[in-house]
Design a protein around this motif. Structure first.
Motif, PDB file in Angstrom:
ATOM      1  N   ARG A   1     -65.399   3.065  -2.819  1.00  0.00           N
ATOM      2  CA  ARG A   1     -64.125   3.666  -2.425  1.00  0.00           C
ATOM      3  C   ARG A   1     -64.121   4.057  -0.956  1.00  0.00           C
ATOM      4  O   ARG A   1     -63.063   4.055  -0.309  1.00  0.00           O
ATOM      5  CB  ARG A   1     -63.841   4.885  -3.314  1.00  0.00           C
ATOM      6  CG  ARG A   1     -62.443   5.447  -3.199  1.00  0.00           C
ATOM      7  CD  ARG A   1     -62.255   6.553  -4.238  1.00  0.00           C
ATOM      8  NE  ARG A   1     -63.203   7.635  -4.012  1.00  0.00           N
ATOM      9  CZ  ARG A   1     -62.950   8.692  -3.227  1.00  0.00           C
ATOM     10  NH1 ARG A   1     -61.765   8.789  -2.617  1.00  0.00           N
ATOM     11  NH2 ARG A   1     -63.832   9.645  -3.074  1.00  0.00           N
ATOM     12  N   THR A   2     -65.303   4.380  -0.413  1.00  0.00           N
ATOM     13  CA  THR A   2     -65.367   4.782   0.995  1.00  0.00           C
ATOM     14  C   THR A   2     -64.999   3.644   1.943  1.00  0.00           C
ATOM     15  O   THR A   2     -64.613   3.890   3.084  1.00  0.00           O
ATOM     16  CB  THR A   2     -66.782   5.276   1.341  1.00  0.00           C
ATOM     17  OG1 THR A   2     -67.725   4.212   1.127  1.00  0.00           O
ATOM     18  CG2 THR A   2     -67.166   6.469   0.486  1.00  0.00           C
ATOM     19  N   LEU A   3     -65.123   2.396   1.451  1.00  0.00           N
ATOM     20  CA  LEU A   3     -64.823   1.249   2.306  1.00  0.00           C
ATOM     21  C   LEU A   3     -63.343   0.902   2.336  1.00  0.00           C
ATOM     22  O   LEU A   3     -62.879   0.207   3.254  1.00  0.00           O
ATOM     23  CB  LEU A   3     -65.620   0.026   1.841  1.00  0.00           C
ATOM     24  CG  LEU A   3     -67.150   0.172   1.844  1.00  0.00           C
ATOM     25  CD1 LEU A   3     -67.791  -1.096   1.323  1.00  0.00           C
ATOM     26  CD2 LEU A   3     -67.658   0.507   3.241  1.00  0.00           C
ATOM     27  N   ILE A   4     -62.593   1.349   1.330  1.00  0.00           N
ATOM     28  CA  ILE A   4     -61.171   0.984   1.251  1.00  0.00           C
ATOM     29  C   ILE A   4     -60.252   2.150   1.594  1.00  0.00           C
ATOM     30  O   ILE A   4     -59.043   1.966   1.677  1.00  0.00           O
ATOM     31  CB  ILE A   4     -60.826   0.435  -0.153  1.00  0.00           C
ATOM     32  CG1 ILE A   4     -61.113   1.492  -1.232  1.00  0.00           C
ATOM     33  CG2 ILE A   4     -61.595  -0.843  -0.436  1.00  0.00           C
ATOM     34  CD1 ILE A   4     -60.671   1.064  -2.630  1.00  0.00           C
ATOM     35  N   LEU A   5     -60.836   3.328   1.791  1.00  0.00           N
ATOM     36  CA  LEU A   5     -60.034   4.453   2.261  1.00  0.00           C
ATOM     37  C   LEU A   5     -59.618   4.190   3.705  1.00  0.00           C
ATOM     38  O   LEU A   5     -60.284   3.429   4.428  1.00  0.00           O
ATOM     39  CB  LEU A   5     -60.831   5.748   2.174  1.00  0.00           C
ATOM     40  CG  LEU A   5     -61.090   6.312   0.769  1.00  0.00           C
ATOM     41  CD1 LEU A   5     -62.040   7.499   0.856  1.00  0.00           C
ATOM     42  CD2 LEU A   5     -59.782   6.719   0.105  1.00  0.00           C
TER      43      LEU A   5
ATOM     44  N   GLY B   1     -62.399   4.623   6.148  1.00  0.00           N
ATOM     45  CA  GLY B   1     -63.413   3.587   6.017  1.00  0.00           C
ATOM     46  C   GLY B   1     -62.973   2.294   6.678  1.00  0.00           C
ATOM     47  O   GLY B   1     -63.776   1.614   7.347  1.00  0.00           O
ATOM     48  N   ILE B   2     -61.709   1.927   6.531  1.00  0.00           N
ATOM     49  CA  ILE B   2     -61.183   0.718   7.169  1.00  0.00           C
ATOM     50  C   ILE B   2     -61.201   0.868   8.690  1.00  0.00           C
ATOM     51  O   ILE B   2     -61.589  -0.059   9.420  1.00  0.00           O
ATOM     52  CB  ILE B   2     -59.748   0.447   6.666  1.00  0.00           C
ATOM     53  CG1 ILE B   2     -59.759   0.152   5.164  1.00  0.00           C
ATOM     54  CG2 ILE B   2     -59.118  -0.710   7.434  1.00  0.00           C
ATOM     55  CD1 ILE B   2     -58.381   0.027   4.547  1.00  0.00           C
TER      56      ILE B   2
ATOM     57  N   GLU C   1     -72.279   7.055   3.986  1.00  0.00           N
ATOM     58  CA  GLU C   1     -71.224   7.433   3.050  1.00  0.00           C
ATOM     59  C   GLU C   1     -71.120   6.425   1.905  1.00  0.00           C
ATOM     60  O   GLU C   1     -70.834   6.802   0.766  1.00  0.00           O
ATOM     61  CB  GLU C   1     -69.887   7.547   3.787  1.00  0.00           C
ATOM     62  CG  GLU C   1     -69.825   8.735   4.732  1.00  0.00           C
ATOM     63  CD  GLU C   1     -68.397   9.097   5.126  1.00  0.00           C
ATOM     64  OE1 GLU C   1     -67.484   8.288   4.864  1.00  0.00           O
ATOM     65  OE2 GLU C   1     -68.207  10.195   5.701  1.00  0.00           O
ATOM     66  N   PHE C   2     -71.363   5.150   2.184  1.00  0.00           N
ATOM     67  CA  PHE C   2     -71.302   4.128   1.148  1.00  0.00           C
ATOM     68  C   PHE C   2     -72.401   4.330   0.102  1.00  0.00           C
ATOM     69  O   PHE C   2     -72.183   4.157  -1.098  1.00  0.00           O
ATOM     70  CB  PHE C   2     -71.427   2.743   1.789  1.00  0.00           C
ATOM     71  CG  PHE C   2     -71.498   1.613   0.800  1.00  0.00           C
ATOM     72  CD1 PHE C   2     -70.424   1.325  -0.039  1.00  0.00           C
ATOM     73  CD2 PHE C   2     -72.643   0.837   0.702  1.00  0.00           C
ATOM     74  CE1 PHE C   2     -70.489   0.281  -0.955  1.00  0.00           C
ATOM     75  CE2 PHE C   2     -72.717  -0.200  -0.216  1.00  0.00           C
ATOM     76  CZ  PHE C   2     -71.640  -0.485  -1.042  1.00  0.00           C
ATOM     77  N   THR C   3     -73.595   4.716   0.558  1.00  0.00           N
ATOM     78  CA  THR C   3     -74.720   4.949  -0.355  1.00  0.00           C
ATOM     79  C   THR C   3     -74.772   6.389  -0.854  1.00  0.00           C
ATOM     80  O   THR C   3     -75.690   6.748  -1.605  1.00  0.00           O
ATOM     81  CB  THR C   3     -76.044   4.620   0.353  1.00  0.00           C
ATOM     82  OG1 THR C   3     -76.149   5.408   1.542  1.00  0.00           O
ATOM     83  CG2 THR C   3     -76.115   3.143   0.711  1.00  0.00           C
TER      84      THR C   3
ATOM     85  N   GLU D   1     -59.486   8.209  14.033  1.00  0.00           N
ATOM     86  CA  GLU D   1     -60.549   8.740  13.181  1.00  0.00           C
ATOM     87  C   GLU D   1     -60.660  10.254  13.310  1.00  0.00           C
ATOM     88  O   GLU D   1     -60.900  10.960  12.325  1.00  0.00           O
ATOM     89  CB  GLU D   1     -61.894   8.091  13.533  1.00  0.00           C
ATOM     90  CG  GLU D   1     -63.016   8.550  12.625  1.00  0.00           C
ATOM     91  CD  GLU D   1     -64.372   7.966  12.985  1.00  0.00           C
ATOM     92  OE1 GLU D   1     -65.391   8.475  12.458  1.00  0.00           O
ATOM     93  OE2 GLU D   1     -64.416   7.018  13.784  1.00  0.00           O
ATOM     94  N   VAL D   2     -60.503  10.762  14.534  1.00  0.00           N
ATOM     95  CA  VAL D   2     -60.518  12.219  14.723  1.00  0.00           C
ATOM     96  C   VAL D   2     -59.456  12.871  13.846  1.00  0.00           C
ATOM     97  O   VAL D   2     -59.712  13.874  13.169  1.00  0.00           O
ATOM     98  CB  VAL D   2     -60.281  12.578  16.206  1.00  0.00           C
ATOM     99  CG1 VAL D   2     -60.072  14.083  16.364  1.00  0.00           C
ATOM    100  CG2 VAL D   2     -61.456  12.130  17.058  1.00  0.00           C
TER     101      VAL D   2
END
Length: 286
Positions: A7-11, A14-15, A65-67, A128-129
């Motif tokens: 889920r961290t990759l598609i938030l 994360g993108i 965050e992914f792991t 990102e900030v």
């Protein structure tokens, strides 16, 4: 055992980070393929370092965050990611100005490409900030306050000073050596304050950490006040701008002078706001 959180990759955050890694790699590749310039090599090295540093650190944050290993590190993760995102934003906007100024030309397609992509990176890190600030989580609060933001700005401005200063310009004169000592001492202590806050180690001190920070700020303001006077006095006395100077080392002396003045005002503002928080806000709440 690792717990992979896809889920961290598609938030959204994360993108944004994934695109940051790709774009900073592209910037580095374009600048590296263009070759090492014959002039302003310190600025070129600074740009290359910033792209590498931002790419590696962003990738590290994504992996942790992914792991789900970010929950195991003994630091305030939200403060760390906020500090890095703000620092990367400052780095990218600086590169986006410095790199085309020194290295781009109408026929330099790679340099123009690296400059344009750097502006995209700046926009992504600024986003990102905002995303980190809006994301729920545990924060110590320091890096979301004005003094916390100023501490990051202080260290960043000092990095520009170090990049623009050459040993040949200051190693022979005690006055300029003192200025370099001022920059170095204040830089180290500002970094130490940021580290202690992120690592949640401020509470181990047997005295008030906030008042220790104020004491350091008083010393830093006094030291920078001397540097504001001494640096231009020594480096420009009998040293006018050469007639054939086209982005030569003399211009770097001007950059150091301007950055010294800026940092003096930043430390002054940091001191004023820290005093307000510690002696007026806290006491008013009591």
């Amino acid at each position: 055992m690792l717990h992979l959180d896809f889920r961290t990759l598609i938030l959204p955050i994360g993108i944004v980070r994934t695109v940051e890694v790709v774009l900073t790699c592209i910037c580095f590749a374009l600048a590296a393929s263009a070759g090492i310039p014959n002039t302003a090599t310190s600025h070129w090295a600074w740009c290359m370092f910033c792209w590498c540093f931002c790419c590696f650190t962003t990738l590290l944050i994504i992996v942790l965050e992914f792991t789900n290993l970010n929950t195991k590190v003994p630091i305030s993760w939200e403060d760390f990611t906020m500090a890095f995102a703000m620092l990367a934003t400052l780095m990218m906007v600086t590169i986006a100005i410095i790199y085309p100024t020194f290295f781009a030309c109408p026929s330099c397609s790679r340099q123009i490409g690296a400059s344009a992509v750097s502006w995209l990176c700046f926009g992504l890190y600024a986003a990102e900030v905002w995303l980190v600030h809006k994301r729920p989580g545990e924060t110590s609060g320091f890096l979301t306050t004005v003094p916390g933001l100023l501490k990051i700005l202080e260290t960043f401005v000092t990095c520009i000073i170090f990049t623009s200063s050459s040993p040949a310009e200051y190693k022979e004169v005690p006055g300029t050596q003192w200025c370099v000592a001022v920059y170095s001492i204040c830089f180290v202590f500002s970094l130490l304050i940021i580290f202690l806050t992120i690592a949640k180690l401020a509470s181990i001190f047997p005295f008030s950490f906030d008042k220790a920070v104020i004491s350091f700020n008083i010393l830093a303001v006094a030291m920078y006040a001397t540097a504001v006077v001494i640096w231009p006095l020594y480096v420009f006395d009998g040293n006018p701008r050469p007639n054939n100077c086209n982005r030569c080392s003399w211009d770097d002396l001007v950059v150091v002078t301007i950055m010294t003045i800026i940092n003096f005002f930043v430390y002054t503002g940091d001191l004023a706001y820290s005093v307000k928080i510690v002696f007026f806000t806290y006491h008013g709440q009591e």
